[in-house]
Structures are given as C-alpha cells and as structure tokens.
Design a protein around this motif. Sequence first.
Motif, PDB file in Angstrom:
ATOM      1  N   LYS A   7      54.041  -6.852  27.611  1.00 17.16           N
ATOM      2  CA  LYS A   7      55.211  -6.258  27.678  1.00 17.16           C
ATOM      3  C   LYS A   7      55.677  -5.859  26.358  1.00 17.16           C
ATOM      4  N   GLY A   8      55.765  -6.798  25.339  1.00 17.47           N
ATOM      5  CA  GLY A   8      56.273  -6.531  23.823  1.00 17.47           C
ATOM      6  C   GLY A   8      55.563  -5.257  23.489  1.00 17.47           C
ATOM      7  N   ASP A  11      56.747  -2.250  24.870  1.00 18.84           N
ATOM      8  CA  ASP A  11      58.138  -2.105  24.412  1.00 18.84           C
ATOM      9  C   ASP A  11      58.314  -1.310  23.195  1.00 18.84           C
ATOM     10  N   LEU A 121      70.382  -8.838  28.662  1.00 18.63           N
ATOM     11  CA  LEU A 121      68.779  -8.989  28.221  1.00 18.63           C
ATOM     12  C   LEU A 121      68.011 -10.392  28.981  1.00 18.63           C
ATOM     13  N   ASP A 125      63.995  -7.226  33.707  1.00 21.75           N
ATOM     14  CA  ASP A 125      63.932  -5.788  33.307  1.00 21.75           C
ATOM     15  C   ASP A 125      64.772  -4.940  34.404  1.00 21.75           C
ATOM     16  N   LYS A 129      67.612  -2.403  33.175  1.00 23.12           N
ATOM     17  CA  LYS A 129      67.103  -1.368  32.781  1.00 23.12           C
ATOM     18  C   LYS A 129      67.920  -0.140  33.733  1.00 23.12           C
ATOM     19  N   TRP A 133      66.674   4.685  31.289  1.00 23.37           N
ATOM     20  CA  TRP A 133      66.075   3.936  30.160  1.00 23.37           C
ATOM     21  C   TRP A 133      64.739   4.484  29.610  1.00 23.37           C
ATOM     22  N   TYR A 137      63.913   5.575  25.698  1.00 25.33           N
ATOM     23  CA  TYR A 137      62.965   4.837  24.934  1.00 25.33           C
ATOM     24  C   TYR A 137      62.156   5.764  24.505  1.00 25.33           C
ATOM     25  N   PHE A 166      68.919  -4.130  21.438  1.00 26.19           N
ATOM     26  CA  PHE A 166      67.764  -3.846  21.837  1.00 26.19           C
ATOM     27  C   PHE A 166      66.557  -3.776  20.867  1.00 26.19           C
ATOM     28  N   ASN A 169      65.593  -7.268  19.547  1.00 23.51           N
ATOM     29  CA  ASN A 169      64.867  -8.021  20.693  1.00 23.51           C
ATOM     30  C   ASN A 169      63.699  -7.123  21.216  1.00 23.51           C
ATOM     31  N   LEU A 171      62.813  -4.447  22.157  1.00 22.20           N
ATOM     32  CA  LEU A 171      62.872  -3.288  23.373  1.00 22.20           C
ATOM     33  C   LEU A 171      62.702  -2.208  22.912  1.00 22.20           C
TER      34      LEU A 171
END
Length: 299
Positions: A7-8, A11, A121, A125, A129, A133, A137, A166, A169, A171
């Motif tokens: 996931k990281g 993002d 957060l 999500d 979100k 979103w 992004y 964001f 973190n 995101l």
Amino acid sequence: MSEESRKGQLDLGINRQPEKDRNFHLGGRSFYFFDFDDNIAFLTTPLILFHKDTGAEVMISSGDFAQYHQSIGKSGPYADYTMDFNDETGTFRNFRDLNLSDAEKLNGKKQIFVRDVAEALGFPDFQWKGPSWECFYHATFNQRPLSVITARGHHPDTVKEGIRVFVKNKLLPLEPNYLSLYPVSHKATRIGLGDVDLSQGTAELKQRAIRASVEKAIELYGYNAHHRFGMSDDDPKNIQLIVEEMTRLKSRFPEMSFFMIETQHGNFIKHEVKNSGLAGEKIENLSQLSFFEDDRRKS
C-alpha cells in the motif's frame, strides 16, 4: 512483502511513472480545482446547529449540512434549529482557526483542521478517502497546477499544513503544485476576492475563486486554447453556481475546456461545459485518476 508495504509503495507512486499533460505537445495544461470536505477527504469536523427555543446544540456532519442546509429552520430534520454565524461560538467554529498563543504553538498544539486530517488517517482508507482522492493524488503526483477552493475559513497556510499531513504519512509523494488556495470563509481571502463588506455567500465566493484561479492560470502559464480546467464539489447549490461561472468562462475563453465534477451522494459525474450546454457522464467502478481523461485506468 506485507499488505501495508504494498500500500505504501502504491501511495508513493513507486510503480507509477509521471505522465505529461494530455495537451502538453500543444502547450496546454490541465488545471485541477478541488473542494476539500467530502471530495478530497471525509473529516469528522462537526458543524453546530442551535435549537430555536432552548439553544441546545446538535452536531451534524459536513455531508448532512450540504444536503440539508437550505432547509435548516424551515423543514425536514432540522426545522427547529438555526445557525449562528459567530466565528468563535457559532455553527462554523470548528471550520475556523483557533487563536493559538506562541506558547501553545511551541507546545505542539495544532489547528483543528490539521488535527482532524491526522485523526482521519487513523480510520481505514475507504472511510476517509473522498470520491476525488485519486484525482487529487494524480494531480499531485504529476505536479499539475492545483487549486483548493473550500468553504472553510482557515488561513491558507493552515490548509497547506493539513494537506502536508498526507505527505508526512506517505499518502502523497510530495506537496501539491499549488496554483491557488481559497478558503472562502477566511476574512482576508474574502476581501481579496472583492467581498469587502463580507456579504457574499459561499457559492458566490467559490465562483469568484474559480474565476480568479483561471485568470491566475493564464497569467502564470500563458494563454493557450488547449488549457483544461476541472472542479469537483458535492454541494448542490455550489455545483449550480460553479456551472454558471464555468459557462461564463467558456463564453470568455471558448477554445479552452471546462469540466464540473459532481461528487454528491457518492457519485462521480463529469459534466463538460460546452457552448451548447452540459454534457454529463456518470463514472462507476473506476479510479478517478483524472478529471479529463476518457480512458481512466482501473486501480
């Protein structure tokens, strides 16, 4: 690799390559305008209504306020309630900056907006979100010129600080390429938009902010017939007046493209503002990577 690590990476855009503007080869740019609440993100910041007889307070979400604000005090579930426009004690007190002392700042006390973003957060999500979103992004990752036009009354620097949460973190991979920031209930911002007697409503102020942002885009990036502008919002009254303003802008700049993205009730409806009227398209089950592209990629 753990799910959290994957996931990281998503993002942070590790597996994503930056994309040029659709009309880059023609000198055109894509400009993204966002409302914040219930579009970029869902926050728990409550609005406060007051009972007409007892003064008792009831808290409602920004989503409920968008749905019912025109009937407050008249009909529906909030017929017996009223709004108070005092910035410190009234309905929108949580949507304004606190008057923090130097000592409080040194001790790490944050503005409500910054705290509420950080608190959101902590939820999954899908709970925080907003429907735009992925567009936000996409615009940030590709450093598209981006404007935040919100009804909140925080200082623009507070809005930036909240969005910076964001980034901290992981995101967002980096901070947005800000074209403009218009929290239209912020007094200095209102005056800068020409509302010197502080009499204009939120929707009218958003109209002025859109116009000012388009003019700034042309000032900074030059006039080009292939520029594209899109704005997302969820409030029905705001949507109506945003379309009206974009219609005027389309008449003024007929070669350019203007889009209104309607995100109320969880929908994502793209309207292109044309000289002949609106052309609408409801988008479902797709990642809204771009306001403008017809061939959006699935997430």
